[in-house]
Design an enzyme around this catalytic site. Structure first.
Site, PDB file in Angstrom:
ATOM      1  N   GLU A  17     -12.698  43.137 -28.448  1.00 16.44           N
ATOM      2  CA  GLU A  17     -11.958  43.960 -28.363  1.00 16.44           C
ATOM      3  C   GLU A  17     -10.852  43.907 -30.790  1.00 16.44           C
ATOM      4  OE1 GLU A  17      -8.605  43.755 -25.744  1.00 16.44           O
ATOM      5  OE2 GLU A  17      -6.727  43.415 -27.294  1.00 16.44           O
ATOM      6  N   THR A  48      -7.487  48.820 -29.646  1.00 14.18           N
ATOM      7  CA  THR A  48      -5.942  48.757 -28.847  1.00 14.18           C
ATOM      8  C   THR A  48      -5.563  50.081 -28.763  1.00 14.18           C
ATOM      9  OG1 THR A  48      -5.070  48.435 -30.328  1.00 14.18           O
ATOM     10  CG2 THR A  48      -6.150  46.414 -28.940  1.00 14.18           C
ATOM     11  N   ALA A  51      -0.900  48.789 -29.768  1.00 13.18           N
ATOM     12  CA  ALA A  51      -0.179  47.519 -29.591  1.00 13.18           C
ATOM     13  C   ALA A  51       0.642  47.054 -30.746  1.00 13.18           C
ATOM     14  CB  ALA A  51      -1.229  46.153 -29.545  1.00 13.18           C
ATOM     15  N   HIS A  77      -8.066  51.400 -25.096  1.00 14.23           N
ATOM     16  CA  HIS A  77      -6.609  51.030 -24.238  1.00 14.23           C
ATOM     17  C   HIS A  77      -5.861  52.434 -23.978  1.00 14.23           C
ATOM     18  CE1 HIS A  77      -7.677  46.601 -24.908  1.00 14.23           C
ATOM     19  NE2 HIS A  77      -8.525  47.088 -25.601  1.00 14.23           N
ATOM     20  N   GLY A 108       1.882  48.961 -21.296  1.00 12.10           N
ATOM     21  CA  GLY A 108       2.036  48.465 -22.187  1.00 12.10           C
ATOM     22  C   GLY A 108       3.760  47.617 -22.632  1.00 12.10           C
ATOM     23  N   ASP A 109       4.047  47.467 -23.838  1.00 10.12           N
ATOM     24  CA  ASP A 109       4.891  45.997 -23.917  1.00 10.12           C
ATOM     25  C   ASP A 109       6.126  46.988 -24.155  1.00 10.12           C
ATOM     26  OD1 ASP A 109       4.488  43.370 -23.201  1.00 10.12           O
ATOM     27  OD2 ASP A 109       3.479  43.343 -25.116  1.00 10.12           O
ATOM     28  N   ALA A 127       0.889  50.262 -14.367  1.00  6.33           N
ATOM     29  CA  ALA A 127      -0.254  50.365 -14.471  1.00  6.33           C
ATOM     30  C   ALA A 127      -0.910  50.781 -13.759  1.00  6.33           C
ATOM     31  CB  ALA A 127      -0.877  49.301 -14.960  1.00  6.33           C
ATOM     32  N   LYS A 168      -4.026  47.562  -8.508  1.00  7.93           N
ATOM     33  CA  LYS A 168      -4.686  48.192  -9.603  1.00  7.93           C
ATOM     34  C   LYS A 168      -5.780  47.941  -8.995  1.00  7.93           C
ATOM     35  CE  LYS A 168      -2.623  45.114 -13.097  1.00  7.93           C
ATOM     36  NZ  LYS A 168      -2.024  45.361 -14.278  1.00  7.93           N
ATOM     37  N   GLN A 179      -5.368  37.921 -20.165  1.00 10.67           N
ATOM     38  CA  GLN A 179      -4.794  37.713 -20.923  1.00 10.67           C
ATOM     39  C   GLN A 179      -5.455  36.129 -21.834  1.00 10.67           C
ATOM     40  OE1 GLN A 179      -3.153  38.354 -23.882  1.00 10.67           O
ATOM     41  NE2 GLN A 179      -1.134  39.018 -22.453  1.00 10.67           N
TER      42      GLN A 179
HETATM   43  P1  FAD Z   1       1.242  46.416 -14.920  1.00 11.60           P
HETATM   44  O1  FAD Z   1       0.057  45.833 -14.596  1.00 11.60           O
HETATM   45  O2  FAD Z   1       1.668  47.341 -14.625  1.00 11.60           O
HETATM   46  O3  FAD Z   1       2.227  45.131 -14.876  1.00 11.60           O
HETATM   47  C1  FAD Z   1       4.005  45.111 -15.342  1.00 11.60           C
HETATM   48  C2  FAD Z   1       4.482  44.346 -14.908  1.00 11.60           C
HETATM   49  O4  FAD Z   1       5.300  44.371 -13.561  1.00 11.60           O
HETATM   50  C3  FAD Z   1       4.194  43.370 -14.406  1.00 11.60           C
HETATM   51  O5  FAD Z   1       4.659  41.762 -14.502  1.00 11.60           O
HETATM   52  C4  FAD Z   1       3.950  43.274 -12.628  1.00 11.60           C
HETATM   53  O6  FAD Z   1       3.523  42.126 -12.018  1.00 11.60           O
HETATM   54  C5  FAD Z   1       4.767  44.017 -12.667  1.00 11.60           C
HETATM   55  N1  FAD Z   1       4.765  45.154 -11.356  1.00 11.60           N
HETATM   56  C6  FAD Z   1       3.445  45.845 -11.535  1.00 11.60           C
HETATM   57  N2  FAD Z   1       3.663  46.499 -10.178  1.00 11.60           N
HETATM   58  C7  FAD Z   1       5.012  46.709  -9.829  1.00 11.60           C
HETATM   59  C8  FAD Z   1       5.763  47.664  -8.506  1.00 11.60           C
HETATM   60  N3  FAD Z   1       4.777  48.239  -7.748  1.00 11.60           N
HETATM   61  N4  FAD Z   1       6.806  46.840  -8.443  1.00 11.60           N
HETATM   62  C9  FAD Z   1       7.254  45.506  -9.258  1.00 11.60           C
HETATM   63  N5  FAD Z   1       6.891  45.007  -9.991  1.00 11.60           N
HETATM   64  C10 FAD Z   1       5.679  45.136 -10.541  1.00 11.60           C
HETATM   65  N6  FAD Z   1      -0.682  46.006 -24.423  1.00 11.60           N
HETATM   66  C11 FAD Z   1      -0.812  47.725 -25.727  1.00 11.60           C
HETATM   67  O7  FAD Z   1       0.758  47.441 -26.050  1.00 11.60           O
HETATM   68  N7  FAD Z   1      -2.146  47.977 -26.232  1.00 11.60           N
HETATM   69  C12 FAD Z   1      -2.645  47.715 -25.421  1.00 11.60           C
HETATM   70  O8  FAD Z   1      -3.824  48.039 -26.252  1.00 11.60           O
HETATM   71  C13 FAD Z   1      -2.594  46.200 -24.582  1.00 11.60           C
HETATM   72  N8  FAD Z   1      -3.873  45.497 -24.456  1.00 11.60           N
HETATM   73  C14 FAD Z   1      -4.530  44.887 -23.768  1.00 11.60           C
HETATM   74  C15 FAD Z   1      -5.218  44.230 -23.448  1.00 11.60           C
HETATM   75  C16 FAD Z   1      -5.183  43.430 -22.566  1.00 11.60           C
HETATM   76  C17 FAD Z   1      -6.622  42.785 -22.226  1.00 11.60           C
HETATM   77  C18 FAD Z   1      -4.309  43.035 -21.947  1.00 11.60           C
HETATM   78  C19 FAD Z   1      -4.168  41.595 -20.805  1.00 11.60           C
HETATM   79  C20 FAD Z   1      -3.281  42.830 -22.566  1.00 11.60           C
HETATM   80  C21 FAD Z   1      -3.379  44.135 -23.814  1.00 11.60           C
HETATM   81  N9  FAD Z   1      -1.586  44.698 -23.594  1.00 11.60           N
HETATM   82  C22 FAD Z   1      -1.929  45.438 -24.884  1.00 11.60           C
HETATM   83  C23 FAD Z   1      -0.200  44.053 -23.339  1.00 11.60           C
HETATM   84  C24 FAD Z   1      -0.508  44.508 -21.843  1.00 11.60           C
HETATM   85  O9  FAD Z   1       0.464  46.377 -21.444  1.00 11.60           O
HETATM   86  C25 FAD Z   1       0.659  43.833 -21.848  1.00 11.60           C
HETATM   87  O10 FAD Z   1       0.739  42.853 -21.157  1.00 11.60           O
HETATM   88  C26 FAD Z   1       2.617  44.696 -21.014  1.00 11.60           C
HETATM   89  O11 FAD Z   1       3.612  43.710 -20.889  1.00 11.60           O
HETATM   90  C27 FAD Z   1       2.108  44.563 -19.304  1.00 11.60           C
HETATM   91  O12 FAD Z   1       0.874  45.968 -18.515  1.00 11.60           O
HETATM   92  P2  FAD Z   1       0.036  45.472 -17.346  1.00 11.60           P
HETATM   93  O13 FAD Z   1      -1.018  46.861 -17.936  1.00 11.60           O
HETATM   94  O14 FAD Z   1      -0.557  44.990 -17.171  1.00 11.60           O
HETATM   95  O15 FAD Z   1       1.159  46.039 -16.501  1.00 11.60           O
END
Ligand code: FAD
Length: 293
Positions: A17, A48, A51, A77, A108-109, A127, A168, A179
């Protein structure tokens, strides 16, 4: 090639990555690093998206360069932050037209300065919704999603987070990349929870070697990864960058050895444009032999 082929039983998939460099010098350095990293025959490279403040437009540009220079499949990403569905579609069309094979589909964050994630009007919330969009309208992309061995910090419980991962996967994700984590027990427990929840897709550990105490304190406070006391104690023994690098490499190498012995489908290295630690670990693991190259 299909994503699942890299992680089929008996294989040890390998991916790196990167993030989009902000300067021309950064791009040159990245090219040099990739020349060395590709000696280990990675299956694909990811970049990424937005990020840590990186520019979104650069992701595809960097990936196109990697495709051209290294002749490797690449994964973009993509996050839903600040984007309408229409803008996400446009990005996916551009990615498809430029020959990108895979998408790491993420929520995303929250942007810097905001505490909480807010969906953009006309955009998506999770996501899983992005995975649905990709699977429905861009079926040729392989899809990777994020998994959290220590539970995502916003999840209401570990089970709620696993339920989300299941959504997902049900929406069409092919592979889960985790992570970063520093205690393999967290990874093994997570995989067990996935299997109990009926998630059968490959779960690939994400590895970020520690290269200094300050780096890892910053990163773990951002993503919530727990730092084992033993690792911190060793890092604190000397305020010396070379010492801390060696401790971090040694720790990650031992982690990888144990993960490989346990039969993981592959390794995803958070190289993050700092290749020396990854290169050392792959060399120490004799990764070429392990992967039958
Ligand atoms: P989601 O899967 O949508 O989850 C987010 C939160 O919402 C979780 O707490 C989940 O439990 C909750 N949730 C999901 N669906 C529901 C629902 N229906 N009801 C209630 N709660 C729900 N960030 C960047 O900005 N750019 C990047 O390129 C990037 N690359 C990454 C690569 C990897 C391998 C990893 C592990 C993380 C990366 N991140 C990146 C960070 C990531 O964007 C953050 O961790 C973000 O906070 C969560 O993204 P997610 O896709 O896991 O979200």
């Amino acid at each position: 090639m299909k994503l699942s082929d890299f992680f089929a039983p008996g294989q040890l998939g390998l991916s790196y990555e990167l993030f989009p460099p902000k300067t021309e010098r950064g791009e040159e350095l990245l090219r040099e690093q990739l020349r060395q990293l590709t000696e280990f025959a990675p299956d694909f490279v990811t970049c990424t998206y937005g990020a840590g403040g990186s520019t979104q437009g650069k992701t595809l540009e960097i990936l196109c360069q990697v495709q051209a220079d290294c002749r490797l499949p690449v994964a973009s990403h993509l996050t839903v932050v600040g984007q309408t569905v229409e803008q996400l579609r446009e990005y996916l069309e551009r990615a498809r037209d430029q020959g990108i094979s895979y998408i790491v589909a993420l929520r995303g964050d929250p942007p810097a300065g905001s505490e909480k994630f807010q969906a953009t009007p006309g955009g998506l919330r999770f996501a899983s919704e992005l995975v649905e969009l990709i699977r429905g309208e861009f079926p040729d992309f392989g899809i990777l999603v994020a998994g959290y061995p220590e539970t995502h910090r916003e999840a209401t419980s570990g089970q709620a987070d696993i339920d989300n991962l299941r959504r997902k996967v049900d929406a069409g994700a092919d592979v889960i990349v985790t992570q970063l984590f520093y205690d393999n027990a967290d990874f093994f427990r997570f995989v067990e929870q996935c299997r109990r929840a009926g998630i059968e897709k490959p779960v690939v550990p994400g590895v970020l070697p520690v290269t200094s105490l300050s780096q890892i304190r910053r990163i773990s406070s951002m993503c919530g990864a727990r730092l084992p006391e033993g690792l911190v104690a060793q890092l604190e023994r000397r305020d010396d960058p070379q010492w801390q690098f060696e401790v971090g490499v040694e720790w990650a190498t031992r982690q990888c050895e144990e993960l490989i012995s346990a039969g993981i489908p592959g390794l995803h290295f958070y190289v993050l444009n700092q290749s020396p630690a990854t290169l050392r670990i792959l060399t120490d693991l004799k990764a070429e032999e392990l992967r039958g190259n």
